[in-house]
Structures are given as structure tokens and as C-alpha cells.
Design an enzyme around this catalytic site. Structure first.
Site, PDB file in Angstrom:
ATOM      1  NE  ARG A 182       2.142 -10.417   4.484  1.00 26.21           N
ATOM      2  CZ  ARG A 182       2.228  -9.123   4.205  1.00 26.21           C
ATOM      3  NH1 ARG A 182       1.146  -8.374   4.170  1.00 26.21           N
ATOM      4  NH2 ARG A 182       3.387  -8.552   3.966  1.00 26.21           N
ATOM      5  CE1 TYR A 203     -26.992   5.106 -13.362  1.00 26.17           C
ATOM      6  CE2 TYR A 203     -24.737   5.281 -12.550  1.00 26.17           C
ATOM      7  CZ  TYR A 203     -25.623   5.049 -13.582  1.00 26.17           C
ATOM      8  OH  TYR A 203     -25.146   4.761 -14.826  1.00 26.17           O
ATOM      9  CG  ASP A 225     -16.836   5.159 -16.380  1.00 25.26           C
ATOM     10  OD1 ASP A 225     -15.762   4.596 -16.177  1.00 25.26           O
ATOM     11  OD2 ASP A 225     -17.853   4.577 -16.812  1.00 25.26           O
ATOM     12  CG  HIS A 260       5.962  -7.454   7.151  1.00 29.30           C
ATOM     13  ND1 HIS A 260       6.534  -6.222   6.956  1.00 29.30           N
ATOM     14  CD2 HIS A 260       4.655  -7.304   6.819  1.00 29.30           C
ATOM     15  CE1 HIS A 260       5.621  -5.368   6.531  1.00 29.30           C
ATOM     16  NE2 HIS A 260       4.464  -6.000   6.438  1.00 29.30           N
ATOM     17  CE  LYS A 294       3.878  -4.282  -0.333  1.00 30.75           C
ATOM     18  NZ  LYS A 294       3.319  -5.350   0.449  1.00 30.75           N
ATOM     19  NE  ARG A 315      10.751  -5.654   4.215  1.00 34.40           N
ATOM     20  CZ  ARG A 315      10.772  -6.463   5.280  1.00 34.40           C
ATOM     21  NH1 ARG A 315      11.879  -7.129   5.575  1.00 34.40           N
ATOM     22  NH2 ARG A 315       9.700  -6.630   6.023  1.00 34.40           N
ATOM     23  CB  CYS A 335     -21.260   7.087 -11.909  1.00 36.82           C
ATOM     24  SG  CYS A 335     -22.499   8.328 -11.593  1.00 36.82           S
TER      25      CYS A 335
HETATM   26  C1  LIG Z   1       7.170  -7.309   3.313  1.00 40.00           C
HETATM   27  C2  LIG Z   1       6.954  -5.834   3.387  1.00 40.00           C
HETATM   28  N1  LIG Z   1       7.990  -5.045   3.672  1.00 40.00           N
HETATM   29  C3  LIG Z   1       7.858  -3.712   3.743  1.00 40.00           C
HETATM   30  C4  LIG Z   1       6.633  -3.096   3.533  1.00 40.00           C
HETATM   31  C5  LIG Z   1       6.520  -1.611   3.645  1.00 40.00           C
HETATM   32  O1  LIG Z   1       5.632  -1.231   4.675  1.00 40.00           O
HETATM   33  P1  LIG Z   1       5.231   0.286   4.901  1.00 40.00           P
HETATM   34  O2  LIG Z   1       4.485   0.709   3.688  1.00 40.00           O
HETATM   35  O3  LIG Z   1       4.364   0.269   6.103  1.00 40.00           O
HETATM   36  O4  LIG Z   1       6.495   1.027   5.060  1.00 40.00           O
HETATM   37  C6  LIG Z   1       5.532  -3.891   3.249  1.00 40.00           C
HETATM   38  C7  LIG Z   1       4.228  -3.288   3.032  1.00 40.00           C
HETATM   39  O5  LIG Z   1       3.176  -3.817   3.037  1.00 40.00           O
HETATM   40  C8  LIG Z   1       5.690  -5.305   3.156  1.00 40.00           C
HETATM   41  O6  LIG Z   1       4.665  -6.118   2.895  1.00 40.00           O
END
Ligand SMILES: Cc1ncc(COP(=O)(O)O)c(C=O)c1O
Length: 385
Positions: A140, A278, A327, A169, A42, A226, A325
Site C-alpha cells: 500500500r 420492492y 430509507d 503496517h 480515522k 496504533r 429499501c
Molecule cells: C495504518 C493503520 N494503522 C493502524 C490501523 C488500525 O488497525 P486495527 O483497526 O486493525 O487496529 C489501521 C487500520 O486500518 C491502519 O490503516
């Protein structure tokens, strides 16, 4: 994109395929062959480039891909990724039909989603695989303990909906060496799984573990892990590293995957007592050679790094002078002889004996390594090396 093509680029992000593969194999060793490994890609693969990372991750044995949005999921399907893809984030009701059409697995936690999803399935004559997200204390997304049973029963009323997974989570696993809150969440999750089992609701894929819990606590693995940040070769936090040591375990050998590079746009001599950039926030104390580096906060180079960070040129540290800046940044190369226009500059990564890490930049601006890498502008080309 190949290396020679990168020579035309103003800046680029290099993704080390071997490092990524190595990190995934470290996780595979931890979790065993039978459990699924979901590569969390993601947020543009934490800034690493979703397509580039997914390609390597799948080749390295990742079973599932985890995205945040419908759009990310569709992009994977359009690029012909056939692995199971789980959308971890929220899909608006209007997007549910497209999600089903692209065979994306959905994280669900709203009763309203069930009706609409079933309707979308009927229209498409397809089934949808759901992963119930359980509220265990992060507050969440999530279905509360009181609602879980009725939610699962409701989902089962629709023949189009398949209860494939159930997840949660952790809220407080990276920030501390005291894992009592994580344990409380794990116990809650287990209690809910027990309740479902008692009520004869079978959900095959149970998953709760992120990088830190995968590194520290095997009893969080269930059927799938995950992992995100550590797949990219970064420790979730110092506390995770320390906790690993406190458990008398050899820490995983993680290899950072990402380097961010550009090249010098101009080299200029600046007199003593000249103001730089700047706001005139820096004044030279000697005649100075400045390298003008074409990267700025638009690219994700945090403005709070003004006057405090450094880049690497010819394997040496060149401190930033003045403000970041939009860029450009300005680096002092007075003590690095022979710097020329188009000289390579490392913003993040290694150069010879020197390195600048996402953790270094994160501590300079008071954030976490996750934010440093994810905020690198997605328009900057990612190059697999
Ligand atoms: C729902 C969920 N699962 C897994 C992960 C992976 O977590 P990490 O990057 O700490 O391994 C995240 C990360 O934000 C998450 O939101």
C-alpha cells in the site's frame, strides 16, 4: 447530545463512553505506561463519530490520534484537540501547507512530498514532523527497502523537516492463524531500523502495531501502538481470537462501544399471502404484523441484509421481511405483542438478553465487522452515553 434530545431523532448511534475507556485501559495494561497509544479515529472513528470518540479516548489516556485525511485532522484542530495527530492517509500536495499550519504529523513515502513540504514550512516559518512509512510487504503506501536510506538522507537535508517517526503496517495478521507473513514483515521492518541506526539516522518513534498484533505479539509494539477496531470493542477476526487462545493467553475483555437505534414509523397488519416490499421477494405465510422501520441502505444498513437479518424490539428478534429499501426496512413483529409506533428498535447492539453484533451482520453479508460499523452514515447523530 443528551438522551432527552435523542427523543426527537429518527435514528441515532449511541457511543458507550465506559466501554471505550475500558477497552483503552485494556490496551494500556498490555503495552505499559511508557509506550504511546495512538487511538485510530480515522474513517469517522470507524463510524463511531470522530469527535465523540476522540474526546473520550484522550480522557482515557490516548496519547496520539490517528486520522486518515487532512480534513479529519483539521476538524480535530478546529475542535481544539491538542494531542499529536498523525495523518495516516495521503495528503495531496496542495494540502501540505494546511497540514503544517495545523501541526498535523504526516505519513510520508513520496520523494516529491519532501520538497513541497519543506517549501510549505518555509512559507509558514514552521517545522513539520514526518513519519516515514516503510514498505514491508503490504504494498500500500510505503518506501521500499532500497530507497529508505536515500529518503531519510534527503529528508534530513531540509532543516524544516523533523524525522519524528517511522512506521509500517501488517498485511496478513487478522485473516489467519499462520503469522509467518507478519513475522517476515516484522523482520523486514527491524532490518530497516537496523540499517538506519548503522547509518546514524535516529528516528525516535517506531510503530507498526494494529489491534491484532498488539493483542498477539508484544515484539511489534516498539514505541507506539496504533489500535483501531479493538478499541471499539470488536475483535479483529475469529482468527485473532483463536490465535490468542492457541497462545494459551486469556483474551482481552473487549466491550462493544456502538449501538445503533431508531424507532418504529408505523405498525400495520398485513394479510396472509401478501407480498412485502420492492421486488415482492417475501410473501407472508400468515397474517402478519409489520413494523416499518425508518432506516435503509442510505444509512449504511446493507441491502444484502434483505430477508436475512433481524432487529430487536422489546428485547426480542424481529426478522426482516422483503428488501432493504433506501430509507426503510420492514420487520415482522407478529410474535412480539404490543409494539407501537415510536417503539425503540435496535439495529446493532443489545436489548435485554438479546443482541445483534457487527460480527453477526458482517457474516450475513460476507464482510468484516470493520465495514459494518464504518459504513454507518456519518450524518446520523452520535450520542455519548
Ligand atoms: C495504518 C493503520 N494503522 C493502524 C490501523 C488500525 O488497525 P486495527 O483497526 O486493525 O487496529 C489501521 C487500520 O486500518 C491502519 O490503516
Amino acid at each position: 447530545m443528551s438522551k432527552p434530545e435523542s427523543e426527537k431523532l429518527l435514528q441515532w448511534v449511541e457511543i458507550d463512553r465506559f466501554a471505550l475507556t475500558h477497552n483503552i485501559r485494556q490496551f494500556r495494561r498490555l503495552i505499559g505506561k511508557k509506550r504511546k497509544f495512538l487511538a485510530t479515529v480515522k474513517a469517522n472513528a470507524y463510524g463511531h463519530g470522530m469527535l465523540e470518540v476522540s474526546q473520550t479516548a484522550v480522557a482515557a489516556g490516548a496519547d496520539w490520534l490517528g486520522v486518515q485525511s487532512l480534513e479529519e485532522g483539521i476538524l480535530l484542530r478546529e475542535k481544539e484537540f491538542t494531542s499529536p495527530v498523525l495523518v495516516l492517509g495521503h495528503v495531496p500536495f496542495e494540502g501540505l501547507k494546511e497540514a503544517v499550519a495545523h501541526e498535523l504529523r504526516l505519513t510520508v513515502y513520496n520523494f516529491e512530498t519532501l520538497e513541497r513540504l519543506a517549501q510549505a514550512c518555509r512559507e509558514l516559518r514552521k517545522k513539520a514532523n514526518l513519519h516515514l512509512k516503510i514498505e514491508t510487504g503490504t504494498y500500500r503506501q510505503g518506501i521500499t527497502e532500497e530507497d529508505v536510506l536515500s529518503f531519510a538522507r534527503k529528508a534530513r537535508e531540509f532543516p524544516e523537516l523533523v524525522l519524528e517517526g517511522i512506521s509500517s503496517h501488517f498485511a496478513n495478521i487478522e485473516d489467519t492463524t499462520d503469522h509467518s507473513y507478519a513475522q517476515y514483515q516484522l523482520d523486514t521492518f527491524k532490518r530497516i531500523l537496523g540499517m538506519l541506526e548503522k547509518n546514524k539516522i535516529e528516528i525516535p518513534l517506531k510503530h507498526m502495531s494494529c489491534s491484532a498484533s498488539a493483542i498477539l505479539f508484544p515484539d511489534t509494539y516498539f514505541d507506539m501502538v496504533r489500535a483501531g477496531i479493538s478499541m471499539y470493542g470488536l475483535w479483529p477476526s475469529k482468527e485473532t481470537f483463536l490465535s490468542c487462545r492457541l497462545q494459551n493467553r486469556e483474551p482481552l475483555l473487549l466491550k462493544p462501544v456502538l449501538s445503533w437505534k431508531t424507532r418504529v414509523a408505523q405498525v400495520k397488519k398485513v394479510p396472509r399471502r401478501a407480498f412485502i416490499g420492492y421486488g415482492c421477494t417475501y410473501r407472508t405465510s400468515r397474517e402478519t404484523i409489520l413494523a416499518v422501520v425508518p432506516v435503509g441502505y442510505y444509512d449504511g444498513y446493507d441491502r444484502r441484509l434483505s430477508n436475512s437479518s433481524y432487529v430487536l424490539v422489546k428485547g426480542k428478534r424481529a426478522p426482516l421481511r422483503g428488501r432493504v429499501c433506501m430509507d426503510f426496512i420492514l420487520a415482522d413483529v407478529t410474535d412480539i405483542p404490543g409494539v407501537e409506533v415510536e417503539e425503540e428498535v435496535v439495529l446493532l447492539g443489545k436489548d435485554g438478553e438479546e443482541s445483534i453484533t457487527a460480527n453477526d451482520l458482517a457474516s450475513l453479508v460476507g464482510t468484516i465487522n470493520y465495514e459494518i460499523v464504518t459504513r454507518i452514515n456519518p450524518l446520523i447523530p452520535r450520542i455519548l452515553i
